[in-house]
Design a protein around this motif. Structure first.
Motif, PDB file in Angstrom:
ATOM      1  N   THR A 110      -8.205 -11.994  -7.813  1.00  0.00           N
ATOM      2  CA  THR A 110      -7.435 -11.442  -6.698  1.00  0.00           C
ATOM      3  C   THR A 110      -7.061 -12.477  -5.629  1.00  0.00           C
ATOM      4  OG1 THR A 110      -8.906  -9.575  -7.091  1.00  0.00           O
ATOM      5  CG2 THR A 110      -7.268  -9.317  -5.365  1.00  0.00           C
ATOM      6  N   GLN A 126     -10.094   1.281   3.549  1.00  0.00           N
ATOM      7  CA  GLN A 126      -8.994   0.417   3.082  1.00  0.00           C
ATOM      8  C   GLN A 126      -7.759   0.600   3.966  1.00  0.00           C
ATOM      9  OE1 GLN A 126      -8.265   1.409  -1.076  1.00  0.00           O
ATOM     10  NE2 GLN A 126      -9.703  -0.160  -1.786  1.00  0.00           N
ATOM     11  N   PHE A 181      -4.499  -0.927  -9.058  1.00  0.00           N
ATOM     12  CA  PHE A 181      -3.970  -2.199  -8.557  1.00  0.00           C
ATOM     13  C   PHE A 181      -2.821  -2.706  -9.425  1.00  0.00           C
ATOM     14  CE2 PHE A 181      -4.076  -6.840  -9.113  1.00  0.00           C
ATOM     15  CZ  PHE A 181      -3.923  -7.275  -7.818  1.00  0.00           C
ATOM     16  N   MET A 202      -7.919  -4.124  -2.278  1.00  0.00           N
ATOM     17  CA  MET A 202      -6.706  -3.815  -3.033  1.00  0.00           C
ATOM     18  C   MET A 202      -6.942  -2.989  -4.304  1.00  0.00           C
ATOM     19  SD  MET A 202      -4.576  -4.961  -0.920  1.00  0.00           S
ATOM     20  CE  MET A 202      -3.054  -4.619  -1.780  1.00  0.00           C
ATOM     21  N   HIS A 203      -8.212  -2.703  -4.666  1.00  0.00           N
ATOM     22  CA  HIS A 203      -8.478  -1.924  -5.887  1.00  0.00           C
ATOM     23  C   HIS A 203      -9.085  -0.566  -5.538  1.00  0.00           C
ATOM     24  CE1 HIS A 203      -8.183  -5.991  -7.512  1.00  0.00           C
ATOM     25  NE2 HIS A 203      -8.037  -5.493  -8.716  1.00  0.00           N
ATOM     26  N   ARG A 204      -8.825   0.446  -6.392  1.00  0.00           N
ATOM     27  CA  ARG A 204      -9.501   1.753  -6.264  1.00  0.00           C
ATOM     28  C   ARG A 204     -10.701   1.718  -7.203  1.00  0.00           C
ATOM     29  NH1 ARG A 204      -5.701   5.526  -3.610  1.00  0.00           N
ATOM     30  NH2 ARG A 204      -4.234   4.025  -2.733  1.00  0.00           N
ATOM     31  N   ASP A 252       0.882  -1.168   0.000  1.00  0.00           N
ATOM     32  CA  ASP A 252       0.000   0.000   0.000  1.00  0.00           C
ATOM     33  C   ASP A 252       0.922   1.220   0.000  1.00  0.00           C
ATOM     34  OD1 ASP A 252      -2.441   1.341   0.152  1.00  0.00           O
ATOM     35  OD2 ASP A 252      -2.278   1.548   2.324  1.00  0.00           O
ATOM     36  N   ARG A 303     -11.682   4.908   0.859  1.00  0.00           N
ATOM     37  CA  ARG A 303     -10.218   4.813   0.933  1.00  0.00           C
ATOM     38  C   ARG A 303      -9.766   4.730   2.393  1.00  0.00           C
ATOM     39  NH1 ARG A 303      -5.808   2.513  -0.059  1.00  0.00           N
ATOM     40  NH2 ARG A 303      -4.000   3.754   0.494  1.00  0.00           N
ATOM     41  N   ASN A 349      -1.901  -1.949  -3.828  1.00  0.00           N
ATOM     42  CA  ASN A 349      -2.984  -0.968  -3.956  1.00  0.00           C
ATOM     43  C   ASN A 349      -2.321   0.415  -4.020  1.00  0.00           C
ATOM     44  OD1 ASN A 349      -4.923   0.997  -3.413  1.00  0.00           O
ATOM     45  ND2 ASN A 349      -6.114  -0.336  -2.061  1.00  0.00           N
TER      46      ASN A 349
END
Ligand code: RFL
Ligand code: PHB
Length: 389
Positions: A293, A363, A207, A349-351, A79, A360, A202
């Protein structure tokens, strides 16, 4: 032709099931639409759970996997500049095996003829008949001639787009689906991996995943909007994007090289219930899809096949119809847990395009929690290595 089980599809699910049934003395035939080389050309899964490894061991087809596969005792969540290592082996006592789906398929394919497993490639217009009866059949066309296979059961191992699932009346079924607003652009190249373990990253640009097939062959992915076209992604653009998203440490170790394969795969979560209707049993991607994933798709195909083989063996050995009836519930219990894990890891792990600062922050909080909690890491590790069958 008459047989006990007609298997549709010679992907990993169909070939594994064919070999396992054959080893139990159950007659079967596998019908595949494509030619063998085409099936081998699909670059897909790379990480095998214990169940998949153990089925190859049970078949005595594990020699090359043991020699060439890479056992991994951990993987990493990145991250930004932070790297969280999940010590799978320390936390569960087990490892995963990095060995490509292409190689598993090749091992199963090459062993078919010597073991008397009949696989018919180039079977066109495969259609299922009388699946609600005790004498279902499959028709297909090959070299201009019509053929019919009569069987006691049909195993639908024909992937997401095959005809098996569609043969089940919608009145008897329920579908669950989530389509994601991005796909994974994958690149395969003959270059050493940037890290000795997988990195799922991420990054604010999106990703990225650093994976591998061997010490000299790397597999990388970045997520891209579904509107992207592969022609717009030169190799250089993919490598540049990976270098940014994987973070500075991994970027310093990336070796670039020409793509052996490059494609975009959409992401989807999908479950079809039930996984059996009458004399038809569905296995693998024909019944469910997970986003990649969690590295679960092939491994779920393996656990389905394990349960299907158990049920069919009980039927043919002991006339035990209850295990066939119980197949769907048994397989689905494991499928849903893998769906949950794959979805959770995808969200973490994805935006997502619609996500704002709150999502966010969630996360970041979850990654903070994972970084600081052995319990959280253990939960991820035991799901990643594979829940018990
Ligand atoms: P397959 O492999 O799709 O095989 C189905 C076979 O059926 C044939 N077929 C037909 N045959 C006769 N008549 C017809 N009308 C037919 N229609 C289709 C097809 O030609 C094919 O040969 O399904 P199967 O066997 O259920 O296996 C499932 C796996 O392939 C799939 O779940 C995995 O590849 C998913 N996946 C991953 N799984 C993992 O466990 N670990 C991973 O690391 C992983 N990474 C991935 C993946 C899938 C990816 N893509 C491209 C979808 C990474 C990617 C990028
Ligand atoms: C791969 O190596 O293709 C791979 C590895 C891990 C995943 C998905 C794909 O989660």
């Amino acid at each position: 032709m008459k047989t006990q089980v007609a298997i549709i599809g010679a992907g990993p699910a169909g070939l594994l099931l064919g070999h396992l049934l054959k080893a139990e003395g159950i007659e079967c035939v596998v019908l595949e639409r494509q030619m063998g080389d085409y099936v081998l050309g699909r670059i897909r899964a790379g990480v095998l759970e214990q169940i998949t490894v153990s089925l190859m061991e049970r078949l005595g087809l594990d020699a090359r996997m043991k020699a060439e596969g890479l056992p991994h005792g951990g993987f990493n969540l990145a991250d930004g500049e932070r790297l969280i290592r999940i010590d799978i082996e320390g936390l569960t006592g087990k490892q995963v095996m990095v060995y490509g789906q292409t190689e598993i398929t090749r091992d199963l394919m090459e062993a078919a003829a010597p073991r008397g497993l009949e696989v018919i490639y180039g079977a066109e217009d495969v259609a299922l008949h009388d699946i609600e009866s005790d004498l279902p059949s499959v028709t297909y066309r090959k070299d201009g001639a019509e053929h019919r296979v009569e069987a006691r059961f049909i195993a639908g191992c024909d992937g997401f787009h095959g005809p098996s699932r569609k043969a089940i009346p919608s009145s008897a079924a329920r579908e669950f689906e989530r389509v994601y607003p991005f796909g994974w652009l994958g690149i395969l190249a003959d270059v050493p991996p940037c890290n000795n373990e997988l990195i799922y990253a991420n990054h604010e640009r999106g990703f990225a995943l650093a994976s591998m097939r061997s010490e000299t062959r790397s597999r990388y992915y970045v997520d891209v909007p579904l509107t992207e076209k592969i022609e717009d992604w030169s190799d250089a653009r993919v490598w540049d994007e990976l270098a940014v998203r994987l973070g500075p440490e991994a970027a310093a170790s990336i070796t670039r090289g020409p793509a052996l394969e490059k494609s975009i795969a959409p992401l989807r979560s999908y479950v079809f219930e039930p996984m059996r209707h009458g004399s038809l049993l569905l296995c693998g991607d024909s019944a469910h899809i997970v986003p990649p994933t969690g590295a679960k798709g092939l491994n779920l195909a393996a656990s389905d096949v394990f349960y299907a083989c158990e049920a069919l063996t009980a039927y043919f050995r002991r006339a035990d119809n209850d295990s066939v009836i119980g197949y769907s519930a048994k397989a689905l219990a494991r499928v849903w847990k893998s769906e949950r894990f794959s979805w959770t890891l995808t969200k973490l792990m994805h935006r997502f395009p619609d996500d704002g600062p709150f999502e966010r922050a969630m996360q970041v909080a979850e990654l903070d929690y994972i970084a600081s909690s052995v319990a959280a890491q253990t939960s991820i590790a035991e799901n990643y290595v594979g829940l018990p069958v």
